[in-house]
Design an enzyme around this catalytic site. Structure first.
Site, short mmCIF file in Angstrom:
data_model
loop_
_atom_site.label_atom_id
_atom_site.label_comp_id
_atom_site.label_asym_id
_atom_site.label_seq_id
_atom_site.Cartn_x
_atom_site.Cartn_y
_atom_site.Cartn_z
N ALA A 139 0.85 -1.19 0.00
CA ALA A 139 0.00 0.00 0.00
C ALA A 139 0.89 1.24 0.00
CB ALA A 139 -0.92 -0.02 1.22
N GLY B 172 0.11 -4.87 1.08
CA GLY B 172 -1.18 -4.81 0.40
C GLY B 172 -1.16 -5.48 -0.96
N GLU C 36 -1.61 -9.09 -0.22
CA GLU C 36 -3.00 -9.28 0.18
C GLU C 36 -3.93 -9.22 -1.03
OE1 GLU C 36 -3.21 -7.50 4.66
OE2 GLU C 36 -2.59 -6.12 3.09
N GLU D 181 4.54 -5.53 7.22
CA GLU D 181 3.93 -4.42 7.97
C GLU D 181 4.52 -4.27 9.36
OE1 GLU D 181 0.75 -5.66 4.96
OE2 GLU D 181 2.28 -6.67 6.18
#
Length: 260
Positions: free
Chosen positions: A68, A111, A114, A134
């Site tokens: 992300a 992300g 994911e 993360e």
């Protein structure tokens, strides 16, 4: 907003497939709000397009998506995160009814990992690296990383990846069952498109319900899952594709599925 599209869409009408390519190379295809919105809108449009039966999502040789966009959330408050609800974009991806394949080369982190796991199949290039780093930022995966990764590779390996932030390579990802196959980098996109084209030859209705049934296996116990599968199986006998498929088998010819 950037005028240049951050997700480039190419349709192959002959094979009934579409390729979606992230177009943010300087940022290693980091998934900011605009990228995710463009991706979701493109997938939803293709999901409604009867000429397309399967999609492939890819990045470039350096990264599928390196995570992300940290710049968008570094100073955010809990209320900012709640009101923005960016992670809802990953839920939009999950609601796509047609099969979607992730074709991954290079970094697939945070992300990005994911997102790949939220799709239906992952084809990995030899250069692919998967991880949930993360923990290095003082947070945890928030778009399904702790849940889908654990279901894919098991508790111990997922725990190690989440707690250390260390990535795994493509061969390890394949051994653990996270990816369906590993191919040379130069063959990645064509291999994924060939897989998509093979899926696209099947009954669109059966494909949709097969995807639903397999996904249900992660959310139901065995008794519920078997009952759900059985209902979907019986439902398909109302389709023209079921009649065509079984007639073609008996007549020793290839079926011509119409999605009806």
């Amino acid at each position: 907003m950037n005028d240049e599209p951050l997700v480039i869409v190419e349709r192959d009408g002959a094979r009934r497939v579409a390729l979606l390519r992230f177009n943010r190379p300087k940022q290693l295809n980091a998934l900011n709000a605009q990228v995710m919105d463009e991706l979701c809108r493109a997938l939803e449009e293709l999901d409604a397009d009867e000429t397309i039966r399967c999609m492939v999502v890819t990045g470039n040789e350096r990264a599928f998506a390196a995570g992300a966009d940290i710049g968008e959330m570094a100073t955010a408050s809990p209320i900012d995160m709640l009101r923005g609800n960016r992670i809802a974009q990953w839920d939009r991806v999950r609601r796509i009814t047609k099969p979607v394949i992730a074709a991954v080369a290079g970094w697939c982190l945070g992300g990005g990992c994911e997102l790949a796991m939220a799709l239906d199949l992952i084809v990995a290039a030899e250069s692919a690296r998967f991880g949930q780093p993360e923990i290095e930022l003082g947070v945890i995966p928030g778009a399904g990383g702790t849940q889908r990764l654990t279901r894919a590779v098991g508790k111990s390996r997922a725990m190690e990846m989440v707690l250390t932030g260390e990535p795994i390579d493509a061969r390890e990802a394949h051994r653990l069952g996270l990816v369906t196959r590993v191919v040379p980098d130069e063959l990645l996109v064509e291999d994924a498109l060939a897989l998509a084209a093979k899926i696209a030859t099947k009954s669109p209705i059966a494909t949709r319900l097969a995807k639903e049934a397999v996904n249900a296996a992660f959310e139901m116990d065995l008794t519920e899952g078997l009952a759900h599968e059985r209902r979907l199986f019986y439902l398909l006998f109302a389709s023209e594709d079921q009649k065509e498929g079984m007639a073609a088998f008996l007549e020793k010819r290839k079926p011509e599925f119409t999605g009806r």
